[in-house]
Design a protein around this motif. Structure first.
Motif, PDB file in Angstrom:
ATOM      1  N   ALA A   1       0.831  -1.210   0.000  1.00 50.64           N
ATOM      2  CA  ALA A   1       0.000   0.000   0.000  1.00 50.64           C
ATOM      3  C   ALA A   1       0.863   1.256   0.000  1.00 50.64           C
ATOM      4  CB  ALA A   1      -0.941   0.001   1.199  1.00 50.64           C
ATOM      5  N   ALA A   2       1.957   1.205   0.743  1.00 45.94           N
ATOM      6  CA  ALA A   2       2.880   2.344   0.754  1.00 45.94           C
ATOM      7  C   ALA A   2       4.069   1.975  -0.106  1.00 45.94           C
ATOM      8  CB  ALA A   2       3.335   2.638   2.179  1.00 45.94           C
ATOM      9  N   PRO A   3       4.381   2.738  -1.097  1.00 56.99           N
ATOM     10  CA  PRO A   3       3.860   4.038  -1.512  1.00 56.99           C
ATOM     11  C   PRO A   3       2.833   3.972  -2.651  1.00 56.99           C
ATOM     12  CG  PRO A   3       5.891   3.686  -2.658  1.00 56.99           C
ATOM     13  CD  PRO A   3       5.645   2.450  -1.808  1.00 56.99           C
ATOM     14  N   CYS A   4       2.357   2.784  -2.990  1.00 60.90           N
ATOM     15  CA  CYS A   4       1.453   2.673  -4.148  1.00 60.90           C
ATOM     16  C   CYS A   4       0.171   3.481  -3.963  1.00 60.90           C
ATOM     17  CB  CYS A   4       1.142   1.207  -4.445  1.00 60.90           C
ATOM     18  SG  CYS A   4       2.616   0.289  -4.977  1.00 60.90           S
ATOM     19  N   LEU A   5      -0.392   3.470  -2.766  1.00 63.46           N
ATOM     20  CA  LEU A   5      -1.574   4.289  -2.514  1.00 63.46           C
ATOM     21  C   LEU A   5      -1.248   5.765  -2.688  1.00 63.46           C
ATOM     22  CD1 LEU A   5      -4.520   4.635  -1.677  1.00 63.46           C
ATOM     23  CD2 LEU A   5      -3.752   4.569   0.709  1.00 63.46           C
ATOM     24  N   ASP A   6      -0.077   6.180  -2.216  1.00 64.83           N
ATOM     25  CA  ASP A   6       0.330   7.583  -2.374  1.00 64.83           C
ATOM     26  C   ASP A   6       0.446   7.961  -3.852  1.00 64.83           C
ATOM     27  OD1 ASP A   6       0.435   8.023   0.366  1.00 64.83           O
ATOM     28  OD2 ASP A   6       2.534   7.427   0.490  1.00 64.83           O
ATOM     29  N   ILE A   7       0.937   7.050  -4.665  1.00 66.89           N
ATOM     30  CA  ILE A   7       1.052   7.314  -6.105  1.00 66.89           C
ATOM     31  C   ILE A   7      -0.337   7.452  -6.714  1.00 66.89           C
ATOM     32  CG2 ILE A   7       1.771   6.335  -8.326  1.00 66.89           C
ATOM     33  CD1 ILE A   7       4.184   5.092  -6.751  1.00 66.89           C
ATOM     34  N   LEU A   8      -1.259   6.566  -6.351  1.00 66.38           N
ATOM     35  CA  LEU A   8      -2.634   6.675  -6.852  1.00 66.38           C
ATOM     36  C   LEU A   8      -3.263   7.998  -6.423  1.00 66.38           C
ATOM     37  CD1 LEU A   8      -4.015   3.057  -6.232  1.00 66.38           C
ATOM     38  CD2 LEU A   8      -3.283   4.066  -8.413  1.00 66.38           C
ATOM     39  N   LEU A   9      -3.042   8.385  -5.181  1.00 60.81           N
ATOM     40  CA  LEU A   9      -3.601   9.652  -4.690  1.00 60.81           C
ATOM     41  C   LEU A   9      -3.007  10.847  -5.428  1.00 60.81           C
ATOM     42  CD1 LEU A   9      -3.673   8.862  -0.876  1.00 60.81           C
ATOM     43  CD2 LEU A   9      -5.665   9.210  -2.360  1.00 60.81           C
ATOM     44  N   ALA A  10      -1.709  10.825  -5.681  1.00 60.32           N
ATOM     45  CA  ALA A  10      -1.068  11.923  -6.418  1.00 60.32           C
ATOM     46  C   ALA A  10      -1.644  12.041  -7.821  1.00 60.32           C
ATOM     47  CB  ALA A  10       0.441  11.702  -6.478  1.00 60.32           C
ATOM     48  N   LEU A  11      -1.822  10.909  -8.473  1.00 59.38           N
ATOM     49  CA  LEU A  11      -2.378  10.932  -9.832  1.00 59.38           C
ATOM     50  C   LEU A  11      -3.831  11.384  -9.826  1.00 59.38           C
ATOM     51  CD1 LEU A  11      -0.717   7.673 -11.150  1.00 59.38           C
ATOM     52  CD2 LEU A  11      -0.210  10.014 -11.895  1.00 59.38           C
ATOM     53  N   HIS A  12      -4.582  10.962  -8.833  1.00 58.34           N
ATOM     54  CA  HIS A  12      -5.975  11.405  -8.722  1.00 58.34           C
ATOM     55  C   HIS A  12      -6.034  12.915  -8.492  1.00 58.34           C
ATOM     56  CE1 HIS A  12     -10.234  11.217  -7.784  1.00 58.34           C
ATOM     57  NE2 HIS A  12      -9.972  11.971  -6.728  1.00 58.34           N
ATOM     58  N   ALA A  13      -5.165  13.411  -7.621  1.00 54.48           N
ATOM     59  CA  ALA A  13      -5.140  14.847  -7.318  1.00 54.48           C
ATOM     60  C   ALA A  13      -4.733  15.670  -8.534  1.00 54.48           C
ATOM     61  CB  ALA A  13      -4.199  15.124  -6.149  1.00 54.48           C
TER      62      ALA A  13
ATOM     63  N   ASP B   1      -5.910  15.374 -11.297  1.00 55.30           N
ATOM     64  CA  ASP B   1      -7.159  15.586 -12.031  1.00 55.30           C
ATOM     65  C   ASP B   1      -7.029  15.290 -13.526  1.00 55.30           C
ATOM     66  OD1 ASP B   1      -9.883  16.151 -11.989  1.00 55.30           O
ATOM     67  OD2 ASP B   1      -9.576  18.288 -12.416  1.00 55.30           O
ATOM     68  N   GLY B   2      -6.442  14.132 -13.819  1.00 57.78           N
ATOM     69  CA  GLY B   2      -6.332  13.703 -15.212  1.00 57.78           C
ATOM     70  C   GLY B   2      -5.069  14.152 -15.916  1.00 57.78           C
ATOM     71  N   ALA B   3      -4.377  15.120 -15.370  1.00 58.68           N
ATOM     72  CA  ALA B   3      -3.120  15.558 -15.973  1.00 58.68           C
ATOM     73  C   ALA B   3      -2.044  14.527 -15.635  1.00 58.68           C
ATOM     74  CB  ALA B   3      -2.726  16.929 -15.449  1.00 58.68           C
ATOM     75  N   PRO B   4      -1.187  14.231 -16.584  1.00 59.31           N
ATOM     76  CA  PRO B   4      -0.132  13.256 -16.278  1.00 59.31           C
ATOM     77  C   PRO B   4       0.920  13.856 -15.355  1.00 59.31           C
ATOM     78  CG  PRO B   4       0.222  14.183 -18.451  1.00 59.31           C
ATOM     79  CD  PRO B   4      -1.099  14.737 -17.954  1.00 59.31           C
ATOM     80  N   LEU B   5       1.541  12.992 -14.595  1.00 57.97           N
ATOM     81  CA  LEU B   5       2.697  13.374 -13.791  1.00 57.97           C
ATOM     82  C   LEU B   5       3.893  12.623 -14.345  1.00 57.97           C
ATOM     83  CD1 LEU B   5       1.268  13.152 -10.154  1.00 57.97           C
ATOM     84  CD2 LEU B   5       1.551  15.189 -11.566  1.00 57.97           C
ATOM     85  N   ASN B   6       5.066  13.205 -14.232  1.00 55.88           N
ATOM     86  CA  ASN B   6       6.252  12.475 -14.678  1.00 55.88           C
ATOM     87  C   ASN B   6       6.887  11.775 -13.476  1.00 55.88           C
ATOM     88  OD1 ASN B   6       8.036  14.329 -13.377  1.00 55.88           O
ATOM     89  ND2 ASN B   6       7.923  15.671 -15.157  1.00 55.88           N
ATOM     90  N   GLU B   7       7.860  10.918 -13.754  1.00 53.82           N
ATOM     91  CA  GLU B   7       8.496  10.142 -12.694  1.00 53.82           C
ATOM     92  C   GLU B   7       9.114  11.046 -11.629  1.00 53.82           C
ATOM     93  OE1 GLU B   7      11.243   7.284 -14.252  1.00 53.82           O
ATOM     94  OE2 GLU B   7       9.688   6.308 -15.450  1.00 53.82           O
ATOM     95  N   GLU B   8       9.674  12.168 -12.047  1.00 55.34           N
ATOM     96  CA  GLU B   8      10.296  13.087 -11.088  1.00 55.34           C
ATOM     97  C   GLU B   8       9.253  13.668 -10.139  1.00 55.34           C
ATOM     98  OE1 GLU B   8      12.693  17.291 -11.095  1.00 55.34           O
ATOM     99  OE2 GLU B   8      13.029  15.928 -12.780  1.00 55.34           O
ATOM    100  N   ASN B   9       8.093  14.068 -10.675  1.00 52.20           N
ATOM    101  CA  ASN B   9       7.015  14.576  -9.819  1.00 52.20           C
ATOM    102  C   ASN B   9       6.599  13.531  -8.793  1.00 52.20           C
ATOM    103  OD1 ASN B   9       5.472  15.947 -12.746  1.00 52.20           O
ATOM    104  ND2 ASN B   9       6.662  17.101 -11.254  1.00 52.20           N
ATOM    105  N   ILE B  10       6.450  12.301  -9.254  1.00 49.79           N
ATOM    106  CA  ILE B  10       6.026  11.225  -8.356  1.00 49.79           C
ATOM    107  C   ILE B  10       7.115  10.915  -7.346  1.00 49.79           C
ATOM    108  CG2 ILE B  10       5.387   8.786  -8.248  1.00 49.79           C
ATOM    109  CD1 ILE B  10       3.867   9.263 -10.908  1.00 49.79           C
ATOM    110  N   SER B  11       8.368  10.899  -7.768  1.00 51.33           N
ATOM    111  CA  SER B  11       9.476  10.679  -6.837  1.00 51.33           C
ATOM    112  C   SER B  11       9.470  11.719  -5.724  1.00 51.33           C
ATOM    113  CB  SER B  11      10.816  10.726  -7.571  1.00 51.33           C
ATOM    114  OG  SER B  11      10.968   9.625  -8.410  1.00 51.33           O
ATOM    115  N   ASP B  12       9.267  12.967  -6.090  1.00 50.61           N
ATOM    116  CA  ASP B  12       9.195  14.034  -5.094  1.00 50.61           C
ATOM    117  C   ASP B  12       8.014  13.822  -4.149  1.00 50.61           C
ATOM    118  OD1 ASP B  12      11.412  15.248  -6.214  1.00 50.61           O
ATOM    119  OD2 ASP B  12      10.258  16.786  -7.284  1.00 50.61           O
ATOM    120  N   TYR B  13       6.885  13.405  -4.716  1.00 51.19           N
ATOM    121  CA  TYR B  13       5.667  13.215  -3.927  1.00 51.19           C
ATOM    122  C   TYR B  13       5.831  12.115  -2.893  1.00 51.19           C
ATOM    123  CZ  TYR B  13       0.701  13.003  -2.849  1.00 51.19           C
ATOM    124  OH  TYR B  13      -0.509  13.029  -2.200  1.00 51.19           O
TER     125      TYR B  13
END
Length: 115
Positions: A35-47, A49-61
């Motif tokens: 669940a950690a960090p996969c749930l956090d990744i899902l939440l970041a992508l949901h937040a 709002d349909g716009a893509p995030l890149n790996e760097e954005n997700i790494s920071d998140y």
């Protein structure tokens, strides 16, 4: 802090701990991923709002290096939760449904009990 406040705080902490455990167990039992960090990744992508995030954005998140993030992303792609195209990461319909299910259960198990 009076006894009532301490009792309420203790109840709150217990509910948070149980809910977090249930979410972790759900991810393990139903998806075979942590669940950690996969749930956090899902939440970041949901937040996003349909716009893509890149790996760097997700790494920071998720406060992780890109190589570790990439491994989690590959794992989530293999489960159909996200898609990665040219470094852009998006939720799939399956990922969005999974997140909605977890959030619905979270609301039932946690939010309704606290309010």
């Amino acid at each position: 802090m009076n006894d009532l406040s301490k009792a309420r705080l203790d109840r709150f902490v217990l509910i948070v701990a149980r809910t977090r455990r249930q979410i972790s167990q759900h991810f393990f039992d139903n998806l075979g991923i942590p669940a950690a960090p996969c749930l956090d990744i899902l939440l970041a992508l949901h937040a996003a709002d349909g716009a893509p995030l890149n790996e760097e954005n997700i790494s920071d998140y998720i406060f992780s290096g890109t190589s570790v993030t990439r491994r989690y992303l590959e794992l989530m792609v293999s489960k159909g939760l996200i898609e990665v195209d040219d470094g852009n990461v998006r939720l799939t319909a399956s990922g969005d449904n999974e997140l909605a299910s977890v959030l619905s259960q979270f609301h039932t198990d946690f939010i309704e009990r606290i309010l």
